[in-house]
Design a protein around this motif. Structure first.
Motif: not given
Length: 300
Positions: A134-161
């Motif tokens: 709902p509002s940008p969070q700092p990189l690796n903030s504990s709020a990322v992926g939790q609460g109102d940033c943890g609903a399925m609608a909040s999942f966006a993309e990923s990349f890695g190897s």
């Protein structure tokens, strides 16, 4: 058969909706968040309805380069991301990982959704998971992926190897068929955009929308699977997108689980001893764009 492939349900019905819970990118996000989720379910205490899935029209909304940028399988160069090459969030995430692993870092040249990210790194792998909070969070903030940033609608993309001990081991870790026994279903050819012909497996006793359990076809070194609901429309969307974007010229697998809450998409491809991966939760074209515009950190 890949040990990760689930067993087909006893009664014929669409089974693609939950097939991709094994995706490594989503598994890392869920493990990092300490939660478990399924398609259409909140991964935290709150849930917001996701945006509707949009089909690709004649031209995709990002134009890919005419030549693919392929991540290198060499060790990390230790360079800094060129912010003119990577979106700011991608550059920030990659820069934070420099010196933390042996794999050379890479990232996509486009980031269709998302304003917050969390990283996971080990000696032989890394994943950057992107969320639309709902509002940008700092990189690796504990709020990322939790609460109102943890609903399925909040999942966006990923990349890695992920690195493996040999090229054959890397190839062996590419996904197999999403189904155990497709031979138990009737099949027929299906014409796809781009003069392609795929194979469509049908659910017995059903006709019209929802009559298809899976569609499969090959494009160069890539194997494409589309499963779930609205399978025929999703397959046409993917085929159109693949006419617009060049995927890395290496053996790869693209899997789309067309679910009511989006086209959950995973791309994995093997380059030497390394498997690269991209994921998107809501639109297949998002993941395709990211894979097609990937570039190594530091260039080269």
């Amino acid at each position: 058969m890949d040990a990760r492939v689930p067993v087909r349900c006893a009664t014929p019905k669409p089974v693609g909706r939950t097939r991709l819970a094994r995706w490594s990118w989503l598994g890392v996000v869920l493990a990092g968040s300490g939660v478990v989720a399924g398609c259409g379910m909140s991964v935290a205490s709150s849930h917001a309805p996701p945006p509707p899935t949009a089909k690709v029209k004649a031209k995709a909304h990002h134009r890919a380069p005419q030549t693919s940028h392929v991540p290198s399988s060499s060790t990390s160069s230790g360079g800094q991301a060129n912010k003119a090459t990577f979106p700011p969030l991608v550059a920030q995430a990659l820069n934070s990982l420099v010196g933390h692993g042996s794999l050379r870092l890479w990232g996509p040249g486009v980031l269709p959704r998302g304003n917050s990210a969390r990283t996971t790194v080990s000696a032989g792998s890394f994943v950057v998971s992107v969320f639309s909070c709902p509002s940008p969070q700092p990189l690796n903030s504990s709020a990322v992926g939790q609460g109102d940033c943890g609903a399925m609608a909040s999942f966006a993309e990923s990349f890695g190897s992920t690195g493996y001990s040999s090229a054959s081991a890397a190839l062996a870790h590419l996904p197999g068929s999403p189904f155990n026994r497709l031979s138990g279903y009737p099949s027929r050819p299906m014409a796809l955009p781009g003069n392609l012909v795929g194979t469509r497996w049908l659910l017995t006793g059903i006709s019209g929308p929802g009559d298809t359990i899976a569609i499969h076809w090959q494009e160069g070194d890539w194997t494409i699977w589309v499963t779930g609901t609205e399978v025929r429309g999703a397959a046409e969307t993917v085929a159109v997108a693949l006419q617009q974007y060049r995927l890395p010229p290496y053996p790869g697998v693209l899997v789309v689980d067309s679910a009511p809450d989006g086209q959950h998409t995973s791309l994995e491809w093997a380059v030497g001893t390394v498997v690269y991966q991209v994921g998107a939760t809501h639109q297949a074209v998002h993941a395709i764009e990211m894979a097609a515009t990937g570039a190594p950190l530091g260039g080269g």
